[in-house]
Design a protein around this motif. Structure first.
Motif, short mmCIF file in Angstrom:
data_model
loop_
_atom_site.label_atom_id
_atom_site.label_comp_id
_atom_site.label_asym_id
_atom_site.label_seq_id
_atom_site.Cartn_x
_atom_site.Cartn_y
_atom_site.Cartn_z
N LEU A 219 32.98 43.62 49.29
CA LEU A 219 33.80 43.95 47.95
C LEU A 219 34.84 42.79 47.82
O LEU A 219 35.17 42.49 46.64
CB LEU A 219 34.22 45.13 48.36
CG LEU A 219 33.35 46.61 48.05
CD1 LEU A 219 34.10 47.80 48.46
CD2 LEU A 219 32.60 46.72 46.78
N ILE A 248 29.27 48.59 45.12
CA ILE A 248 28.79 47.28 45.37
C ILE A 248 28.44 46.65 43.80
O ILE A 248 28.81 45.47 43.55
CB ILE A 248 27.88 47.12 46.61
CG1 ILE A 248 28.33 47.33 47.96
CG2 ILE A 248 27.07 45.54 46.41
CD1 ILE A 248 29.11 46.58 48.45
N LYS A 251 30.95 46.37 41.32
CA LYS A 251 31.88 45.07 41.54
C LYS A 251 31.05 43.80 41.17
O LYS A 251 31.36 42.75 40.45
CB LYS A 251 32.07 44.83 42.95
CG LYS A 251 33.20 43.80 43.41
CD LYS A 251 34.46 44.01 42.62
CE LYS A 251 35.65 43.03 42.98
NZ LYS A 251 36.06 43.07 44.37
#
Length: 275
Positions: A219, A248, A251
């Motif tokens: 991250l 995940i 992001k």
């Protein structure tokens, strides 16, 4: 170097064993062997504290019975431990990961790994899935980054698959040295191994980035990986659980990386994103 070995007895074994590996990894434990009764876990004595397990959540979960003991393991005993516990693995019908003391088989990709204290033998679900992702990908003539390379096994397979250049990076000195040894052992000529973190990536560009690291590091570094990807590049991520996939992917989406493919094994996942 002297290591501390923890021997855990776990019942039922799953998903407690995998959760325990993830939590211990965040504590600095470097290597794990699944045993008949549960798990063996290893940490450098210099990184160890007597109360290191005090806030490991899974050990307090009433749904599992987990007991443990620990002892010092001199470095010279480690290779013998691997020879007793390390078994060769196959990934599909094309790839074998084995130690030097295992007999070769007639497979397309034969990778010889002396794991020592490094993570990445192919036994863990995340490494196994990342090997599968590489096997299913066309890497011919491409530049590749293996971030958090461990033993170098993923970098080695990428080179075998025809990558024109591979950078393998790990922050841990033992992994750095072990990767260099394994690259030489497999006679791979297009891999360069570096010790360090994502700060080494400034100004670098790759067609493919492979990162099998824990959730928090991913991250933090996804933005850096995105900056390093060439147009039409691919990012392969693993080292986290299915429950972490939304975080995940979110992001990645912020940095214009789109989900393309997912592999899943025992609640661990490996994901491919493209830009």
């Amino acid at each position: 170097m002297i290591y501390i070995e923890y021997s855990f007895s776990i019942s039922p074994k799953q998903p407690a064993t995998d959760i325990l590996i993830a939590e211990l990894g965040e504590k600095g434990f470097e290597s794990f062997i699944k045993s008949e009764i549960g798990l063996l876990a290893y940490i450098l004595k210099s990184e160890w504290e007597e109360d290191i397990l005090n806030d490991v959540f899974i050990l307090k979960n009433p749904d599992f019975q987990i007991s443990w003991s620990h002892k010092e393991i001199p470095q010279q005993n480690w290779n013998a431990e691997w020879e007793k516990n390390f078994h060769q693995i196959k990934v599909g019908d094309r790839c074998m990961v084995r130690a030097p003391f295992h007999r070769a088989e007639n497979l397309q990709y034969d990778i010889i790994i002396e794991p020592k204290m490094s993570f990445g033998t192919g036994h863990h679900e995340t490494t196994h899935m990342m090997l599968q992702q590489i096997l299913d990908s066309n890497l011919e003539g491409k530049s590749v980054l293996d971030m958090g390379c461990g033993t170098g096994v993923l970098a080695i397979l990428a080179d075998m698959k025809g990558a024109k250049s591979v950078d393998a990076i790990d922050v841990d000195e033992w992994c750095f040295l072990n990767s260099k040894e394994n690259v030489e052992r497999n006679n791979r000529n297009h891999i360069k191994v570096y010790q360090g973190d994502s700060s080494l990536l400034v100004g670098k560009k790759y067609d493919v980035i492979i990162a099998n690291i824990n959730r928090n590091v991913l991250l933090e570094d996804i933005s850096i990986y995105s900056d390093c990807l060439n147009p039409d590049g691919a990012l392969f991520l693993s080292g986290f659980y299915l429950k972490d996939l939304d975080a995940i992917s979110s992001k990645c989406s912020i940095h214009n990386l789109q989900f393309e493919k997912k592999l899943e094994k025992n609640n661990w996942v490996s994901v491919k994103y493209v830009n």
